[in-house]
Design an enzyme around this catalytic site. Structure first.
Site, PDB file in Angstrom:
ATOM      1  N   LYS A   1       0.840  -1.199   0.000  1.00  0.00           N
ATOM      2  CA  LYS A   1       0.000   0.000   0.000  1.00  0.00           C
ATOM      3  C   LYS A   1       0.879   1.253   0.000  1.00  0.00           C
ATOM      4  O   LYS A   1       2.056   1.208   0.336  1.00  0.00           O
ATOM      5  CB  LYS A   1      -0.922   0.001   1.236  1.00  0.00           C
ATOM      6  CG  LYS A   1      -1.872  -1.195   1.309  1.00  0.00           C
ATOM      7  CD  LYS A   1      -2.929  -1.145   0.231  1.00  0.00           C
ATOM      8  CE  LYS A   1      -3.815  -2.382   0.255  1.00  0.00           C
ATOM      9  NZ  LYS A   1      -3.295  -3.507  -0.516  1.00  0.00           N
ATOM     10  N   ASP A   2       0.260   2.380  -0.365  1.00  0.00           N
ATOM     11  CA  ASP A   2       0.971   3.654  -0.456  1.00  0.00           C
ATOM     12  C   ASP A   2       1.593   4.027   0.889  1.00  0.00           C
ATOM     13  O   ASP A   2       1.071   3.677   1.946  1.00  0.00           O
ATOM     14  CB  ASP A   2       0.013   4.759  -0.889  1.00  0.00           C
ATOM     15  CG  ASP A   2      -0.608   4.472  -2.247  1.00  0.00           C
ATOM     16  OD1 ASP A   2      -1.561   3.671  -2.289  1.00  0.00           O
ATOM     17  OD2 ASP A   2      -0.142   5.037  -3.243  1.00  0.00           O
TER      18      ASP A   2
END
Length: 446
Positions: free
Chosen positions: A104-105
């Site tokens: 994920k970011d």
């Protein structure tokens, strides 16, 4: 539309799908401006504010037994690999006992599932000054991997937009119409795959694939960026000039942890560049090679679009995903397959180059061969005998990414909030680049 952004061109993104002008603006001014919530194929959803009662039905259907503790991990302003490292340290276990369905970011507020091998949790845990929270869900029988992942739901706030309300609304509607007419956006690998502050991940991967391990290490340690702190930039440049690993180890700050791990090895073994790379987590070594594969895919997809070859229609020699199976397009099945693509029952696929890749034929095959020749590559190069854990067999990826359930709201302060869903392996920033058309990726928050 041709892309004038030099940084994106370095990442293989040479073109925009849409011709409408962009909104401009900035994302990720705050982690809460970029919210990601993970959806699994079995219906489980990782919410930022999890209601653990939502899992009661799943627990009733399946006995709460197994060797793996499934949890929700909510993290803020930290990348997934670093989060895993901190979690392993906090629980005093090996990182190998942790599994996830996807990355994920980093500069974001994200929720995703994580599984602990042979570790039971009964209460939520708060780690890393509250930046990581772990919520136990249930026990399962196997570790997580990418096959569990359905996709991600995004809530993104774009700030600092100069356009007036009506103009912003018109721009958004025009871009969304163009996307709808094609059926999606180019399925580029997004900016975070490579880095934007220091976009060198794929370059390190290229040198690993080409067996130039010295250049791979020195690129990772010494390649500097305009956007880094001056003292870091100077330290990297000095290291490249002097190759004084001992001095670099002293002046590199502690937060450059992976760099310092490599430097410690090189102080004792100055010419052992393979050994220095092997000091890094195996996930990271493979990530370098995957980033290079991603660059090659972006190059191929860009070339196809620039040649005005459709990405929502197949030509002879192309590959197509049909019911999760790969089918080669021929003069016999082309009409049938294109009807299925039009009905969203099939999709055009391009190869992710690896040692077992099946290249396309026809025009697309020529594009692929041209890029491989330009890079000086053979498929076999992606099997790395001295570092098999970084080898990659390759695969396929759809050329078009469908952006689902798009909603937007223009707030009173002219900020615009987008909500949308993307299937796994598709990047929110690739959709947002079409919406914003950023002139400077770093300043725009990418």
């Amino acid at each position: 539309m041709n892309n004038k952004n030099n940084l994106e061109k370095q990442l293989g993104m040479h073109v925009f799908l849409t011709s409408s002008k962009g909104l401009g603006g900035k994302i990720k001014l705050y982690p809460e401006d970029f919210i990601v919530e993970e959806y699994l194929t079995n219906g489980l959803i990782a919410y930022i504010h999890p209601d653990l009662n939502q899992f009661q039905n799943f627990q009733n259907k399946n006995e709460n037994k197994g060797s793996y503790q499934l949890c929700i991990m909510v993290k803020r302003n930290i990348d997934t690999l670093t989060a895993l490292k901190y979690i392993a340290k906090a629980f005093k276990i090996s990182e190998k006992r942790l599994s996830i369905a996807g990355l994920k970011d980093s500069k974001a507020l994200t929720a995703q599932f994580i599984a602990f091998k042979k570790l039971k949790l009964k209460q939520p845990k708060v780690l890393f000054n509250g930046e990581i929270k772990i919520f136990p869900v249930k026990l399962i029988n196997e570790p997580l991997n990418s096959s569990f992942l359905l996709g991600n739901n995004f809530t993104v706030r774009i700030r600092n937009i100069d356009l007036k309300f009506n103009e912003a609304k018109e721009v958004i509607e025009s871009i969304l119409k163009e996307i709808k007419d094609v059926g999606g956006i180019p399925n580029f690998f997004g900016h975070q795959r490579f880095g934007t502050i220091r976009p060198i991940t794929h370059i390190v991967g290229k040198y690993i694939v080409k067996r130039n391990f010295e250049k791979a290490v020195l690129t990772y340690l010494g390649s500097s960026s305009f956007y880094e702190k001056p003292e870091i930039k100077k330290a990297r440049e000095e290291l490249l000039e002097t190759l004084n690993f001992k001095k670099a180890l002293q002046i590199f700050p502690d937060y450059l942890e992976y760099e310092k791990i490599m430097l410690k090895h090189l102080v004792n073994h100055p010419n052992d560049y393979i050994g220095a790379l092997k000091r890094l987590p195996s996930r990271l070594r493979l990530l370098f090679v995957n980033a290079y594969q991603s660059f090659l895919f972006n190059e191929m997809l860009s070339k196809r679009i620039l040649m005005k070859i459709p990405i929502n229609k197949a030509l002879e020699g192309d590959w197509v995903f049909e019911n999760s199976k790969l089918v080669k397009v021929s003069h016999i099945n082309i009409n049938e397959l294109n009807k299925k693509i039009e009905g969203e029952k099939a999709s055009l696929a391009l190869p992710i180059i690896g040692y077992q890749s099946k290249l396309s034929n026809g025009i697309q095959g020529e594009i692929e061969k041209e890029i491989l020749e330009k890079e000086g590559l053979t498929l076999r190069d992606f099997y790395i005998g001295v570092m098999p854990e970084a080898s990659s067999a390759g695969g396929f990826r759809t050329a078009l990414a469908k952006v689902k359930n798009i909603k937007f709201e223009i707030e009173e302060n002219k900020n615009i909030v987008f909500k949308f869903f993307l299937d796994k392996s598709c990047y929110a920033t690739v959709f947002l680049r079409e919406i914003m058309k950023p002139k400077n990726l770093v300043e725009a928050g990418f």
